[in-house]
Each structure stands twice: as C-alpha cells, then as structure tokens.
Design a protein around this motif. Sequence first.
Motif, PDB file in Angstrom:
ATOM      1  N   ASP A  23       0.825  -1.092  -0.118  1.00 48.55           N
ATOM      2  CA  ASP A  23       0.197   0.049  -0.214  1.00 48.55           C
ATOM      3  C   ASP A  23       1.029   1.154  -0.122  1.00 48.55           C
ATOM      4  O   ASP A  23       1.818   1.259   0.664  1.00 48.55           O
ATOM      5  N   THR A  24       0.433   2.410  -0.631  1.00 48.95           N
ATOM      6  CA  THR A  24       0.941   3.781  -0.796  1.00 48.95           C
ATOM      7  C   THR A  24       0.080   4.639  -1.171  1.00 48.95           C
ATOM      8  O   THR A  24      -1.158   4.154  -1.683  1.00 48.95           O
ATOM      9  N   HIS A  25       0.383   5.926  -1.105  1.00 54.76           N
ATOM     10  CA  HIS A  25      -0.598   7.016  -1.816  1.00 54.76           C
ATOM     11  C   HIS A  25      -0.225   7.071  -3.176  1.00 54.76           C
ATOM     12  O   HIS A  25       0.791   7.987  -3.497  1.00 54.76           O
ATOM     13  N   VAL A  26      -0.785   6.762  -4.086  1.00 56.99           N
ATOM     14  CA  VAL A  26      -0.510   6.758  -5.687  1.00 56.99           C
ATOM     15  C   VAL A  26      -0.662   8.049  -5.954  1.00 56.99           C
ATOM     16  O   VAL A  26      -2.206   8.538  -5.750  1.00 56.99           O
ATOM     17  N   VAL A  27       0.005   8.565  -6.851  1.00 55.60           N
ATOM     18  CA  VAL A  27      -0.330  10.061  -7.298  1.00 55.60           C
ATOM     19  C   VAL A  27      -0.805   9.782  -9.006  1.00 55.60           C
ATOM     20  O   VAL A  27      -1.384  10.594  -9.495  1.00 55.60           O
ATOM     21  N   LEU A  28       0.128   9.113  -9.387  1.00 55.31           N
ATOM     22  CA  LEU A  28       0.071   8.555 -10.947  1.00 55.31           C
ATOM     23  C   LEU A  28       0.360   7.121 -11.240  1.00 55.31           C
ATOM     24  O   LEU A  28       1.078   6.625 -10.729  1.00 55.31           O
ATOM     25  N   ASP A  29      -0.694   6.925 -12.257  1.00 57.27           N
ATOM     26  CA  ASP A  29      -0.502   5.381 -12.518  1.00 57.27           C
ATOM     27  C   ASP A  29      -0.699   5.308 -14.058  1.00 57.27           C
ATOM     28  O   ASP A  29      -1.842   5.473 -14.614  1.00 57.27           O
ATOM     29  N   VAL A  64       4.868   4.842 -12.418  1.00 57.62           N
ATOM     30  CA  VAL A  64       3.897   5.033 -11.288  1.00 57.62           C
ATOM     31  C   VAL A  64       4.403   6.224 -10.402  1.00 57.62           C
ATOM     32  O   VAL A  64       5.855   5.936 -10.098  1.00 57.62           O
ATOM     33  N   ALA A  65       3.764   6.975  -9.822  1.00 52.36           N
ATOM     34  CA  ALA A  65       4.454   7.867  -8.870  1.00 52.36           C
ATOM     35  C   ALA A  65       3.520   8.018  -7.553  1.00 52.36           C
ATOM     36  O   ALA A  65       2.404   7.648  -7.779  1.00 52.36           O
ATOM     37  N   PHE A  66       4.288   8.098  -6.433  1.00 56.10           N
ATOM     38  CA  PHE A  66       3.692   7.921  -5.215  1.00 56.10           C
ATOM     39  C   PHE A  66       4.243   8.788  -3.890  1.00 56.10           C
ATOM     40  O   PHE A  66       5.396   9.301  -4.325  1.00 56.10           O
ATOM     41  N   LEU A 114       8.845   9.001  -8.503  1.00 53.48           N
ATOM     42  CA  LEU A 114       8.527   8.773  -9.727  1.00 53.48           C
ATOM     43  C   LEU A 114       9.391   7.420 -10.206  1.00 53.48           C
ATOM     44  O   LEU A 114      10.521   7.542 -10.277  1.00 53.48           O
ATOM     45  N   VAL A 115       8.613   6.304 -10.361  1.00 50.94           N
ATOM     46  CA  VAL A 115       9.456   5.348 -10.802  1.00 50.94           C
ATOM     47  C   VAL A 115       8.807   4.282 -12.060  1.00 50.94           C
ATOM     48  O   VAL A 115       7.760   4.559 -12.447  1.00 50.94           O
TER      49      VAL A 115
END
Length: 139
Positions: A16-22, A27-29, A42-43
């Motif tokens: 679990d994490t707080h996703v900002v971009l998928d 993916v960014a979190f 950003l990964v």
Amino acid sequence: MAEGCLFCEIVSGARDTHVVLDAPEAVAFLDARPLFKGHTLLVPRVHFETLVDLPGELLGPFFGHAQRLAAAMESVLGAAGSFVAMNNRISQSVPHLHVHVVPRNRKDGLRGFFWPRQKYESDAEAAAYAERLSGALKG
C-alpha cells in the motif's frame, strides 16, 4: 518485477501507498519520509536500477511525467518551485530507478544536502495530498 524490491511491490499493488500517478510506463507515489509534504517518487513500472539502464524510448515518456509532477507542485500545492533529483547507486536507498519531485518555497529550510525529513500528521492527510496531486495530473 525484481524479487525483494520495495518499489516493484508498490508498482504491482502488493504494498500500500498513496499513488499520485498510475500510467502505462510509470507510477508515482508519495514518499513515506518526505522532505516536504507532497514529496513524490516517480518510478518506471518495469524494474531498472539506474538511469543508465532505462531504455532510450522510455526517457521522453518517463521525464514527461516528472515535468507534469513538477508543474503540479506549483499549481496544486502552491509551491514556488520544485526540486527534481535522482541518485544512481550512491545514496540510492532503493535500487529501483526513481526521481524525487519535491515542492519548494523560499526559506523552506532545505540547504545543500542536509535534508531533514518530515511526517504527515495522519494517513488521511497523506491521502489528501496524493489526491490533490493526482487530480492535477488527470486534467
């Protein structure tokens, strides 16, 4: 997915994490130990350890997301600017390529490479930051 990689676990949804971009390629979190609230990682979706390992065809799309995140720091969080950085092997706490996008303001206390970490007051506050940033990226 690389076995034992924290960021691969996040990308796969196993952690679990707080996703900002998928997005299809990235993916960014929110960083769990942010420099400032809204600090985002950003990964690439595929495991690459360093920038040197990232295929050329992913450079544009990947850094396009970094650019959009930097803009969101200003438009949504009211930051005066942003700090965008990446380590390759040295000081890379997780060996999965990642870009830090950090909201910045004048006299915010960040000096050189002394980076005091902060905490969100609650999981709900972190979720609210992720939602605000995510909303800016959808528009």
